[in-house]
Motif scaffolding. Structure first.
Motif: not given
Length: 744
Positions: A627-646, A674-679
């Motif tokens: 698995x090659x993983x780039x800039x992943x959301x791994x828990x939607x509770x960490x993401x923004x309100x408008x996108x996630x709550x939609x 698994x390979x993960x890359x993020x900034x």
């Protein structure tokens, strides 16, 4: 998105020149192959070619269009006689009061086509916005004047007499007649802005300019955004010895949202009035000027975004009347990010009617209303989707739109009467068509491609007749003829539970059906997106993978747009579940093909695709080896309100559903590599997502490989060099852990 791409783009151009124009004498007598990964990754220009005239603007009511030709020249073309003229030659033009050659990033025309507003010295802020200096060029006397310095947005008034702009969170107008600036608002402060969105509204509702001229130039409507209660997110690239932090208001799921209200300013007297629409705990994602003087339509959404109300408001009094209401068991869209469609509501001039693209009957179709909110008729219907409404002609009583009627993998242009009768197709070539319509409804520019045809750009009239071929991309055809090229094939299969799924397959060069090849599934998968079309394939990395012996696959999983709401919205409050099932089902179908090695499959994705490549790997263990993983959301509770709550609903009521959609709880299931890359400078998907996943894997005693690109924002890579490095790491990982041995 905090953008740091400019230096990388310059380096990218240099690399293209050096590495893709080098003669290859030894390969001259046969089709050439890439000699290095670098050559392949940076071959996009040769594979995709030109997209046709740059920066097209219809002018003079639609009887001509302008376009950038060369470095600093703007030309016009008349469809009627196909005559081209130079309307702007900036080769000798200087910035006013200096000897510095004039340069610009973009421009817009006044409605009367007498002035051009140039955006220069652009300094990016988020994905769609940045600070610039704005200059007005008068076509008649060829003069250039600075009208707004350090403004975030600017726009010429429809009457051509003024320029409006937002600077420092306040709104201003520059009047050409008086040559004076007038300040319209004066109460901006930190996180309290007039005519400017904060990060979450801009990112998740898709607009950069939070204000708009009325059609008669008498009013400006604007959002006032109060983000003082929104939590601040800090990020750093760890350079130097003292950490310097950027910060921005970023509401995560359940956090306080920006408080917005809609104001209208009457330019003649500077009177300001607030529209009397109660925000509650919701949003105002769109406003529209109607065809009636001083009347503004305001769209309100509740926080879950499954209840929409449309109000007609009075610009002078603020009085508001609700005329339409819509409720959904899932979510209601107001724009389409992936298709580049900013609006699904339309208020054409000259008629007291509006049009709405809605999936209320299970497929997105066009509905016609009067200004009282009465439904006049459904303009379209059927088991297919209207994807773009291009032009409404009230006099001829016709509407032009793009739809999936031919196929969900295609986009074709149609015309129909406003009552839905006499529908006919205007584009005939199979493929994915993108249309730019003239405002007078007489012409359109059609850009299209398919799996066997690189991008073609044509000027046509609304009878569908070809006027002129604007781009045929002969160099792409020549390049493909002289180089080994693996075309994209469109395939469909039926899942174990009877669901039809469309996929694309790129087979290895020199394909031998008696051999078994490893697979790289390159996916995205987010709600409303679409990965597979009948269009030209021009991704250099995919070509490198094909050249080095991989099958490359993409999937239109459940959740994708184009197939109706039952297919798309089954993912509601269950993000990850059905998408991952479809990726696993695709892998199972591929494994049955005699030319696929079912034991050597990889899944790769970025952003939502990174979420899916990690979630699928852990919830369907053993299906994918890598698995090659780039800039992943791994828990939607960490993401923004408008996108996630939609898509996931609200907390705390949906707490268990959020837990089920998170990646980290399944860390113990990791059964491959698994390979993960993020900034660390990713302001969109915060690096905390990756760190929490890595922590869960470590707690479970599972090994994974992590690469951090500190300055890289959401794209991870931040220059041409680091882009190449990232793809080198992906490719080496595949070679080491997927293709570890001969093909047979």
């Amino acid at each position: 998105m905090i953008n740091r791409k400019l230096s990388g783009q310059l380096f990218f151009i240099a690399l293209l020149i050096v590495h893709l124009t080098t003669p290859k004498i030894a390969e001259a007598q046969s089709k050439q192959r890439y000699s290095t990964l670098q050559q392949a990754v940076f071959s996009g220009g040769q594979l995709t070619g030109s997209q046709g005239p740059r920066s097209v603007n219809w002018i003079e009511g639609g009887t001509k269009f302008s376009f950038i030709d060369g470095q600093n020249t703007i030309k016009t073309l008349s469809p009627k006689d196909q005559k081209e003229e130079v309307i702007f030659d900036g080769s000798q033009l200087k910035f006013p009061g200096t000897e510095k050659p004039f340069s610009y990033g973009s421009f817009q025309w006044s409605k009367d086509s007498k002035n051009i507003l140039f955006q220069s010295n652009f300094r990016p802020v988020y994905r769609r916005s940045g600070v610039s200096d704005y200059y007005v060029y008068t076509v008649a006397d060829k003069t250039l004047k600075l009208v707004a310095k350090d403004a975030q947005t600017a726009e010429l008034a429809p009457d051509g007499q003024k320029v409006g702009y937002e600077r420092g969170g306040n709104l201003f107008v520059f009047d050409f007649a008086t040559q004076k600036e007038t300040q319209l608002t004066d109460d901006a402060k930190a996180s309290f802005l007039n005519g400017r969105y904060g990060w979450v509204y801009e990112e998740e509702f898709g607009l950069a300019q939070a204000w708009d001229w009325s059609p008669d130039s008498k009013f400006i409507s604007f959002w006032q955004s109060d983000e003082r209660q929104v939590p601040m997110y800090k990020l750093t690239d760890y350079k130097g010895f003292d950490e310097k932090f950027d910060s921005l208001p970023y509401p995560r799921v359940g956090d306080p949202n920006p408080i917005v209200r809609i104001g209208v300013i009457e330019i003649a007297n500077k009177n300001k009035q607030w529209m009397k629409v109660d925000l509650g705990d919701g949003y105002i994602p769109r406003v529209y000027w109607t065809s009636l003087e001083g009347q503004l339509a305001v769209v309100h959404m509740n926080r879950k975004q499954n209840h929409m109300k449309l109000f007609m408001t009075n610009a002078r009094t603020g009085d508001a009347k609700q005329i339409m209401e819509e409720k959904s068991n899932t979510w209601i869209d107001v724009f389409d990010f992936f298709a580049g469609i900013n609006h699904l509501l339309y208020f054409p001039a000259g008629v007291q009617e509006f049009y709405w693209v809605s999936d209320r009957d299970g497929y997105s179709h066009l509905y016609r209303y009067d200004y009282s909110g009465k439904l006049l008729n459904a303009v379209t219907s059927g088991k297919w989707e209207v994807t773009f409404m291009h032009h409404i002609d009230p006099k001829a009583k016709k509407v032009y739109f793009t739809s999936t009627e031919a196929s969900p993998l295609e986009r074709q242009l149609f015309v129909a009467d406003l009552d839905g009768k006499n529908k006919r197709r205007l584009t005939t070539v199979p493929g994915r068509h993108t249309v730019n319509f003239s405002p007078n409804g007489q012409y359109f520019i059609d850009k299209y491609s398919n799996t066997s045809t690189p991008t073609q750009v044509e000027l046509r009239d609304t009878k569908g007749q070809l006027i002129k071929a604007l781009e045929t991309n002969p160099k792409v055809t020549e390049y493909v003829a002289s180089h080994d090229y693996a075309p994209k094939e469109l395939v469909n299969f039926t899942t174990s539970d009877g669901l039809a799924i469309d996929i694309s397959v790129i087979k290895p060069l020199g394909f031998d059906p008696t051999k078994k090849y490893p697979v790289v599934m390159d996916i995205y998968g987010g709600p409303g997106s679409q990965s597979v079309y009948n269009d030209w394939s021009g991704t250099g990395w995919h070509q490198w993978l094909a050249q080095t012996g991989y099958v490359v696959v993409s999937v239109n999983n459940r959740g994708s747009g184009g197939y109706g709401s039952a297919f798309e919205k089954i993912v509601y409050e269950k993000l990850g579940k059905y998408e991952s099932q479809d990726f696993a089902e695709t892998a199972a179908w591929l494994a049955k093909q005699p030319w696929v090695d079912g034991n050597r499959m990889a899944i790769r994705g970025h952003s939502y695709g990174g979420y899916m490549s990690s979630y699928t790997m852990l919830t369907h263990p053993g299906v994918f080896k890598v698995s090659l993983v780039g800039a992943p959301v791994t828990d939607w509770r960490l993401y923004d309100t408008i996108y996630t709550e939609r898509y996931m609903g609200l907390l705390p009521e949906n707490e268990e559903k959020y837990k089920a959609s998170a990646v980290s709880p399944y860390a113990k299931n990791l059964a491959g590599k698994m390979f993960v890359a993020h900034s660390t400078m990713d302001e969109n998907v915060h690096v905390r997502n990756t760190f929490q996943l890595m922590n869960a894997l470590e707690d479970a005693g599972k090994d994974a490989d992590l690469r951090i690109y500190p300055p890289g924002a959401h794209g991870v890579a931040y220059s041409a060099g680091t882009q190449l490095l990232l793809y080198q790491q992906y490719t080496t990982y595949l070679e080491t852990y997927l293709k570890s041995g001969p093909l047979n």
